[in-house]
Design a protein around this motif. Structure first.
Motif, short mmCIF file in Angstrom:
data_model
loop_
_atom_site.label_atom_id
_atom_site.label_comp_id
_atom_site.label_asym_id
_atom_site.label_seq_id
_atom_site.Cartn_x
_atom_site.Cartn_y
_atom_site.Cartn_z
N PRO A 13 31.54 43.36 30.70
CA PRO A 13 31.76 42.19 29.77
C PRO A 13 30.51 42.17 28.79
CG PRO A 13 31.52 41.60 32.15
CD PRO A 13 31.48 42.92 32.02
N ASP A 35 34.23 43.58 36.16
CA ASP A 35 32.89 42.89 36.69
C ASP A 35 32.34 43.81 37.43
OD1 ASP A 35 34.11 42.55 38.98
OD2 ASP A 35 34.18 40.29 38.93
N LEU A 79 38.84 41.86 34.31
CA LEU A 79 38.46 40.52 33.67
C LEU A 79 39.39 40.71 32.23
CD1 LEU A 79 34.66 40.83 33.91
CD2 LEU A 79 36.39 39.23 34.94
N GLY A 80 39.73 41.69 31.65
CA GLY A 80 40.32 41.65 30.40
C GLY A 80 40.32 43.19 29.66
N GLU A 99 32.96 40.72 26.19
CA GLU A 99 33.75 39.39 26.76
C GLU A 99 34.00 38.41 25.59
OE1 GLU A 99 30.79 37.53 29.36
OE2 GLU A 99 29.46 37.51 27.91
N MET A 121 37.60 40.09 24.36
CA MET A 121 38.48 40.75 25.16
C MET A 121 39.79 39.89 25.17
SD MET A 121 36.85 40.40 28.82
CE MET A 121 36.68 38.68 29.61
N ALA A 122 41.09 40.51 25.50
CA ALA A 122 42.23 39.78 25.75
C ALA A 122 42.20 39.68 27.12
CB ALA A 122 43.18 40.65 25.25
N THR A 123 42.77 38.73 27.72
CA THR A 123 42.70 38.40 29.08
C THR A 123 43.87 38.59 29.87
OG1 THR A 123 43.08 36.16 28.88
CG2 THR A 123 40.78 36.83 29.32
N LYS A 124 44.81 38.82 28.92
CA LYS A 124 46.22 39.15 29.56
C LYS A 124 46.44 40.80 29.75
CE LYS A 124 51.16 39.17 28.96
NZ LYS A 124 52.07 39.28 27.92
N LEU A 125 46.36 41.12 31.00
CA LEU A 125 46.33 42.57 31.12
C LEU A 125 47.77 43.29 31.65
CD1 LEU A 125 43.00 43.21 33.14
CD2 LEU A 125 43.57 44.17 30.95
#
Length: 140
Positions: A19, A42, A48-49, A74, A77-81
Motif C-alpha cells: 500500500p 498488507d 487490501l485492494g 493505497e 486502489m479500488a477496494t472491491k476485489l
C-alpha cells in the motif's frame, strides 16, 4: 487440460503491491511483471485492494500537471476485489474472468493472497494445450 487448476499456472505473490508503494514504483512494477494491474496486500498477505494501469496513469497525469508529489498505491486502489481460488479449473476461471471482465485476479487461500493470475496467463495455457492436442492429432 481439464484437470489443470489455477494453482498450477498462477504467478507468485511477488507480483502484488504494497500500500505504501509510490505510483512511479507501482508503474515500474506493473511493467516489469507485464500486468495491467495488481492486487495490493498488507504485510500479512491479506488483500487490501487493486491498482490498475488506468489508476496509475490518471493520478500520474494529475501529479505531473499540478507538480504534486506522486501518490501511493493505497491512495488510488479500488477496494472491491474479484478474487479466485487456487483449486478452480482453468476453464472455470476463464469463464469467471470473462463474465466479470477481470484482467488480473488475486488467488486467495485461507483469506491470504498466495498468488496472482492474469487473463493472459490463462489464455497462454489454453492455447498451449490446444496446440498440444492438435499436434497429437486428438480431436476435441
Amino acid at each position: 487440460m481439464v484437470n489443470k487448476t489455477v494453482r498450477s499456472i498462477m504467478r507468485s505473490r511477488n507480483a502484488c503491491l504494497s500500500p505504501k508503494m509510490s505510483l512511479d514504483l507501482v508503474s515500474n512494477h506493473l511493467t516489469q511483471h507485464h500486468l495491467p494491474g495488481a492486487p495490493v496486500m498488507d504485510e500479512n498477505y491479506c488483500p487490501l485492494g487493486f491498482v490498475s494501469e488506468y489508476d496509475c496513469l490518471k493520478q500520474l497525469m494529475e501529479s505531473a500537471y499540478y507538480r504534486d508529489k506522486t501518490a501511493l498505491a493505497e491512495d488510488v486502489m479500488a477496494t472491491k476485489l474479484i478474487t479466485t481460488s487456487p483449486d478452480l479449473t482453468l476453464m472455470d476461471v476463464a469463464s469467471e474472468m470473462n463474465t466479470n471482465r477481470v484482467n488480473v485476479a488475486p488467488v486467495i487461500e485461507n483469506g491470504k493472497i498466495i498468488g496472482v493470475l492474469s487473463r493472459g496467463d490463462v489464455m497462454r495455457e489454453l492455447v498451449n494445450d490446444l496446440i498440444e492436442v492438435q499436434n497429437a492429432g486428438i480431436s476435441c
